[in-house]
Design a protein around this motif. Structure first.
Motif, PDB file in Angstrom:
ATOM      1  N   THR A 106       0.825  -1.205   0.000  1.00 24.16           N
ATOM      2  CA  THR A 106       0.000   0.000   0.000  1.00 24.16           C
ATOM      3  C   THR A 106       0.858   1.253   0.000  1.00 24.16           C
ATOM      4  OG1 THR A 106      -0.166  -0.116   2.409  1.00 24.16           O
ATOM      5  CG2 THR A 106      -1.953  -1.101   1.133  1.00 24.16           C
ATOM      6  N   PHE A 107       2.040   1.210   0.669  1.00 21.32           N
ATOM      7  CA  PHE A 107       2.940   2.355   0.572  1.00 21.32           C
ATOM      8  C   PHE A 107       3.669   2.293  -0.767  1.00 21.32           C
ATOM      9  CE2 PHE A 107       6.889   4.640   0.872  1.00 21.32           C
ATOM     10  CZ  PHE A 107       6.472   5.835   1.437  1.00 21.32           C
ATOM     11  N   ARG A 196       2.227  -1.022   9.808  1.00 22.06           N
ATOM     12  CA  ARG A 196       1.304  -0.970   8.683  1.00 22.06           C
ATOM     13  C   ARG A 196       1.389   0.368   7.959  1.00 22.06           C
ATOM     14  NH1 ARG A 196      -5.109  -2.508   8.821  1.00 22.06           N
ATOM     15  NH2 ARG A 196      -5.641  -1.737   6.758  1.00 22.06           N
ATOM     16  N   CYS A 197       1.653   1.438   8.691  1.00 18.22           N
ATOM     17  CA  CYS A 197       1.706   2.771   8.083  1.00 18.22           C
ATOM     18  C   CYS A 197       2.972   3.006   7.279  1.00 18.22           C
ATOM     19  CB  CYS A 197       1.608   3.836   9.174  1.00 18.22           C
ATOM     20  SG  CYS A 197       0.053   3.871  10.064  1.00 18.22           S
ATOM     21  N   TYR A 198       4.099   2.507   7.791  1.00 15.77           N
ATOM     22  CA  TYR A 198       5.403   2.836   7.194  1.00 15.77           C
ATOM     23  C   TYR A 198       6.269   1.589   7.029  1.00 15.77           C
ATOM     24  CZ  TYR A 198       4.301   7.609   8.754  1.00 15.77           C
ATOM     25  OH  TYR A 198       3.712   8.815   8.967  1.00 15.77           O
ATOM     26  N   SER A 293      -0.213   6.140  -4.973  1.00 14.79           N
ATOM     27  CA  SER A 293      -0.596   4.819  -4.478  1.00 14.79           C
ATOM     28  C   SER A 293      -1.482   4.110  -5.489  1.00 14.79           C
ATOM     29  CB  SER A 293      -1.349   4.935  -3.148  1.00 14.79           C
ATOM     30  OG  SER A 293      -0.516   5.476  -2.150  1.00 14.79           O
ATOM     31  N   HIS A 397      -1.824   4.314   3.985  1.00 16.12           N
ATOM     32  CA  HIS A 397      -0.515   4.269   4.630  1.00 16.12           C
ATOM     33  C   HIS A 397      -0.188   5.623   5.248  1.00 16.12           C
ATOM     34  CE1 HIS A 397       0.954   6.534   1.159  1.00 16.12           C
ATOM     35  NE2 HIS A 397       0.404   5.633   0.373  1.00 16.12           N
ATOM     36  N   CYS A 398       0.973   5.700   5.899  1.00 15.18           N
ATOM     37  CA  CYS A 398       1.536   6.929   6.461  1.00 15.18           C
ATOM     38  C   CYS A 398       0.539   7.649   7.378  1.00 15.18           C
ATOM     39  CB  CYS A 398       2.033   7.845   5.341  1.00 15.18           C
ATOM     40  SG  CYS A 398       3.400   7.162   4.395  1.00 15.18           S
ATOM     41  N   ASN A 426      -2.289  -5.087   5.482  1.00 13.22           N
ATOM     42  CA  ASN A 426      -3.308  -4.505   4.628  1.00 13.22           C
ATOM     43  C   ASN A 426      -4.541  -5.410   4.593  1.00 13.22           C
ATOM     44  OD1 ASN A 426      -4.409  -2.704   2.699  1.00 13.22           O
ATOM     45  ND2 ASN A 426      -3.826  -4.109   1.061  1.00 13.22           N
TER      46      ASN A 426
END
Length: 488
Positions: A106-107, A196-198, A293, A397-398, A426
């Motif tokens: 996703t990132f 999950r974000c980064y 993305s 993300h992020c 994800n």
């Protein structure tokens, strides 16, 4: 080096070169350095326009590729009418490790090598550019750089250039990030982890950039008081900004959009705008996941099925993400091939698949747009709030998960597409979940209240940037601080 001369009449009350009793006649130069990703480029180009309106001369510094990209996508104003000079850096060499823009991550991991290569290879080019600018402007130079470009601070310190950090994310993010689980595990009220974000590689890059920010004089945020005053205050109290000044100068959008002068369109195919003109007021759901993305093939098909099942009118910008070397306007059709054969014909008149770059501001401010299914990038979030459009939030993300929480749980200006269950990985959003969420925003009583709240926030955004508004005053304060920095 490309320089665009100033040919328009500036909107200025006090020339920066004459502030604070200065009589040298030397005009201040503000050097602006964005991260080479569309949402970051766009925010700092808008910031450049605003300070140029106030009398500054601006040098906008980016690679030739990204200068072309951001100039070709500008909306609502003509950059050649402002005293903005585009200073080109060479594209850094990327080894064979450049990653696939259509990766299932996703990132957009394909951009990380670009960020790293710029830091590793372009330091000497930035050094030479700043030395030349200082010489040409009698050292009356300040620099504003993206908070993810901390390596720029090294050259600024070398030449004693007052430096300011531009944060292209919400003030709320600082509060939210303390609530999520760290890399070692745990859970949060949002059931989302930093993992999950980064990606780990990006976390290391960002930590390195943060370690270089110390000498900067303050922080600039693209937000406004009525939107995030509580979170700006909390950030100050918790020393999230190192005890330094913070200026909230958003929204940075052209004043024309707030004045309903909405037909300031790019010279591109306007099929999407003609289609919107034929729709009923507030009836269309705009669907876009930004420029960096991409969704997986399976997810694209679930989304397509959910939109069809919802029975609502929609406009969907379906594209793959920008690559590290270039934008991907020529590759839009490659994403559309993932749709079921005959999908477009089946939905003709009710759904439109946009296969070109979409003029997002024109779409959001159009009377027929009633909702925005968004990835919650901060740029898109501020644009939607400024347009008074309620959001259906689908973060990838992020900082996007923080923005989703701000929109839905704090501001009540949107609804979440689903409740996330797996904090680490994800998750697929099913067609059934898409259908339910779209109806919730576009047809329910809850959705009506969300859209009313979004309209209230639009009024607050407009008030903030008008003469005497909170952002107007903060911008005045910032420009005064620029001038005062030479006497420190």
């Amino acid at each position: 080096m490309i320089q665009i001369p100033f040919i328009g009449k500036p909107c200025i009350e006090t020339a920066l070169g004459m502030m604070s009793g200065d009589t040298s006649g030397s005009k201040m130069r503000v050097v602006v350095v964005p991260l080479p990703a569309q949402g970051h480029l766009n925010q700092l180009l808008h910031f450049s326009r605003v300070i140029a309106q106030r009398g500054a001369t601006v040098s906008f510094v980016a690679t030739s590729t990204h200068i072309h990209q951001v100039r070709s996508r500008v909306e609502g104003w003509e950059f050649h009418k402002f005293d903005i000079h585009f200073e080109e850096l060479p594209m850094p060499h990327l080894s064979g490790e450049e990653l696939d823009a259509q990766s299932c991550h996703t990132f957009p991991i394909h951009l990380i090598p670009l960020f790293e290569a710029m830091e590793d290879q372009l330091g000497s080019h930035v050094d030479q550019l700043l030395r030349a600018i200082c010489s040409e402007n009698n050292n009356r130079v300040v620099i504003v750089y993206d908070s993810t470009m901390g390596w720029i601070q090294t050259a600024a310190t070398k030449y004693s250039i007052p430096a300011y950090i531009f944060r292209p994310i919400s003030a709320y993010y600082k509060i939210w990030s303390k609530r999520v689980s760290n890399e070692t595990g745990g859970s949060s009220p949002f059931n989302i982890s930093l993992k999950r974000c980064y990606p780990e590689r990006l976390i290391k890059y960002l930590r390195r950039q943060r370690s270089l920010l110390g000498p900067a004089k303050g922080y600039i945020i693209n937000t406004f008081s009525a939107l995030e005053s509580e979170f700006i205050r909390q950030g100050r109290e918790e020393l999230a900004y190192g005890g330094k000044p913070v200026w909230s100068v958003g929204s940075l959008l052209p004043r024309a959009f707030f004045n309903d002068e909405r037909r300031l369109r790019l010279q591109v195919d306007t099929e999407c705008m003609r289609w919107l003109d034929r729709q009923a007021p507030a009836s269309v759901l705009y669907v876009s996941f930004g420029s960096i993305s991409s969704l997986s093939v399976t997810q694209i098909r679930e989304l397509a099925d959910g939109l069809e099942r919802s029975g609502q009118h929609f406009m969907w910008v379906l594209r793959i993400s920008d690559g590290a070397h270039s934008s991907t306007e020529a590759q839009f059709d490659s994403a559309c091939k993932f749709l079921e054969q005959g999908y477009g014909r089946r939905l003709e008149g009710r759904g439109l698949i946009v296969r070109n770059w979409a003029p997002q501001l024109d779409i959001l401010f159009h009377k027929s747009t009633g909702g925005f299914l968004t990835h919650c990038g901060w740029n898109s979030t501020v644009e939607s709030i400024s347009a008074g459009v309620g959001m259906l939030t689908w973060p990838l993300h992020c900082d996007q998960f923080a923005n989703s929480a701000l929109i839905t749980r704090e501001l009540k200006a949107g609804v979440e597409v689903k409740e996330w269950e797996n904090a680490e990985e994800n998750e697929m959003v099913s067609a059934e979940e898409v259908e339910k969420a779209v109806k919730r925003l576009m047809t329910s009583e809850e959705g009506l209240q969300v859209r009313k709240r979004a309209q209230e926030l639009r009024g607050s955004a407009r008030k903030a940037v008008c003469d005497g508004g909170s952002s107007w005053k903060d911008m005045d304060s910032l420009l005064h601080h620029f001038s005062q920095s030479f006497s420190d």
